[in-house]
Design a protein around this motif. Structure first.
Motif, short mmCIF file in Angstrom:
data_model
loop_
_atom_site.label_atom_id
_atom_site.label_comp_id
_atom_site.label_asym_id
_atom_site.label_seq_id
_atom_site.Cartn_x
_atom_site.Cartn_y
_atom_site.Cartn_z
N PRO A 1 -61.69 10.17 19.13
CA PRO A 1 -60.66 9.64 20.24
C PRO A 1 -61.28 8.41 20.86
CG PRO A 1 -60.79 12.07 20.36
CD PRO A 1 -62.08 11.46 19.38
N GLN A 2 -62.68 8.28 21.08
CA GLN A 2 -63.20 6.90 21.57
C GLN A 2 -62.73 5.70 20.95
OE1 GLN A 2 -64.74 9.65 20.87
NE2 GLN A 2 -66.71 8.97 19.92
N THR A 3 -62.93 6.07 19.56
CA THR A 3 -62.78 4.68 18.65
C THR A 3 -61.36 4.39 18.74
OG1 THR A 3 -64.50 5.27 17.44
CG2 THR A 3 -63.06 3.90 16.38
N GLN B 1 -59.41 0.98 20.13
CA GLN B 1 -58.68 0.06 19.12
C GLN B 1 -57.10 0.06 19.69
OE1 GLN B 1 -59.49 2.11 15.52
NE2 GLN B 1 -61.52 0.88 14.91
N PHE B 2 -56.65 0.87 20.14
CA PHE B 2 -55.28 0.91 20.57
C PHE B 2 -54.95 0.84 22.19
CE2 PHE B 2 -53.66 1.36 16.68
CZ PHE B 2 -54.50 2.26 15.63
N GLY B 3 -56.23 0.42 22.64
CA GLY B 3 -56.02 -0.05 24.13
C GLY B 3 -55.47 1.11 25.13
N THR C 1 -50.62 12.03 4.47
CA THR C 1 -49.79 12.05 5.41
C THR C 1 -50.70 11.28 6.65
OG1 THR C 1 -50.48 13.99 6.63
CG2 THR C 1 -48.55 14.02 5.06
N ILE C 2 -49.73 10.53 7.43
CA ILE C 2 -50.36 10.13 8.64
C ILE C 2 -49.54 9.99 10.05
CG2 ILE C 2 -49.39 7.60 8.17
CD1 ILE C 2 -51.90 6.46 8.86
N GLU C 3 -50.31 10.34 11.04
CA GLU C 3 -49.39 10.55 12.30
C GLU C 3 -50.12 9.99 13.45
OE1 GLU C 3 -46.56 12.13 12.90
OE2 GLU C 3 -46.29 12.73 10.81
N LEU C 4 -49.40 9.24 14.24
CA LEU C 4 -49.84 8.54 15.60
C LEU C 4 -49.43 9.37 16.57
CD1 LEU C 4 -51.24 6.24 16.53
CD2 LEU C 4 -49.32 5.24 16.97
N LEU C 5 -50.43 10.05 17.26
CA LEU C 5 -49.80 11.24 18.46
C LEU C 5 -50.23 10.23 19.54
CD1 LEU C 5 -51.28 14.50 16.75
CD2 LEU C 5 -48.74 13.54 16.76
N GLN C 6 -49.49 9.74 20.27
CA GLN C 6 -49.77 8.77 21.47
C GLN C 6 -50.92 7.82 21.01
OE1 GLN C 6 -50.66 10.84 25.16
NE2 GLN C 6 -48.76 11.73 25.21
N ASN C 7 -52.23 8.11 21.46
CA ASN C 7 -53.34 7.23 21.04
C ASN C 7 -54.20 7.94 20.16
OD1 ASN C 7 -52.63 4.78 22.21
ND2 ASN C 7 -53.50 5.81 24.38
#
Length: 289
Positions: free
Chosen positions: A6-8, A12-14, A55-61
């Motif tokens: 998560p910290q990475t 990376q996504f601000g 698969t790829i999912e963006l869950l918030q950050n």
């Protein structure tokens, strides 16, 4: 299933975090656009585009990826490249360092392709043509026999062409295009293959286009101009081939063959040269849908 730390991802996504006095890099993301970018630039297969695979999912950050180790490495390389490009404007195109790549060896091949050479071929077999080109350039040059066989192209097809002081990349274009052939650069090798097979050998490059857009060039006109001015093929135009993804109105991610990458780089350099005297009007970066 891999959940990257998560910290990475947050860095990376601000999203939050921080510490150590390091400047945070804010990269606007919208799930649909970001998923399309990753599944287009990184060779899958992917469930949403190929009907099978990862698969790829963006869950918030938080980015959650389910795939092979090779794809995980490619995803991480792309994320870090995007982070670096947003942190500081790119002066040169950034080739995505995908898994098992040989960037230094590949760059050597590109430099040799830009070198002018003298050639004279008269009814020379394609296999011998490849051998002689490799000797002149000093780089390993191979014929993709499997791809040629699949497309019914004879590896012994005759080549007749002569030129003096012609860049090797232009020479290859003149000779290979009438035969429905092209070339790619992989692992420090020049590989002559078919136009249909090249789709499976596409690589990614990031171009910083914020200066062009700040000078009033509309994003749609930019991508359309690139598709028109280069040989492609482009998925958006030809129904197959590479793609252009404008990320957050700042970075242009090009997924294409080695030859077309070179054409795109030259075209963007020409545009920058022609528009350099126009004043820049910085725009607010907007996330894309």
């Amino acid at each position: 299933r891999l959940m990257l730390p998560p910290q990475t991802i947050l860095r990376q996504f601000g999203g939050g975090g921080g510490g150590g006095g390091q400047q945070q890099v804010e990269i606007p993301t919208v799930h649909g656009h970001f998923q399309t970018l990753l599944t287009t630039v990184i060779n899958g297969p992917w469930q949403n585009t190929d009907g099978e695979g990862g698969t790829i999912e963006l869950l918030q950050n938080i980015l959650v990826v389910r795939h092979t180790r090779r794809v995980h490495a490619d995803v991480e390389s792309l994320l870090r490249a995007l982070e670096a490009a947003f942190a500081q404007p790119l002066k040169e195109p950034l080739t995505l360092p995908l898994a098992n790549a040989s960037p230094e060896a590949d760059q050597h091949v590109r430099q040799q392709l830009a070198r002018p050479i003298d050639v004279e071929f008269k009814e020379t077999k394609l296999t011998e043509f490849a051998k002689q080109i490799g000797e002149k350039l000093g780089v390993p040059t191979l014929l993709d026999h499997e791809a040629l066989n699949n497309d019914g192209i004879n590896a012994e097809s005759p080549v007749t062409f002569s030129a003096k002081e012609l860049a090797a990349e232009s020479l290859l274009s003149h000779v290979l295009k009438p035969l429905n052939l092209t070339y790619v650069i992989e692992h420090g090798q020049l590989i002559i293959t078919t136009a249909s097979a090249v789709h499976h050998r596409l690589t990614g490059t990031i171009h910083d286009v914020r200066h062009l857009l700040n000078r009033g060039l509309h994003p749609d006109r930019l991508t359309q101009a690139i598709e028109s001015a280069t040989s492609g093929p482009w998925m958006n135009v030809d129904g197959e081939g590479g793609s252009l993804n404008l990320f957050a109105d700042t970075l242009l991610i090009v997924h294409q063959s080695s030859r077309t990458h070179s054409e795109v780089t030259k075209f963007l350099a020409s545009l920058n040269s022609q528009l350099r005297d126009q004043p820049e009007v910085p725009r607010a970066v907007q996330p894309q849908n």
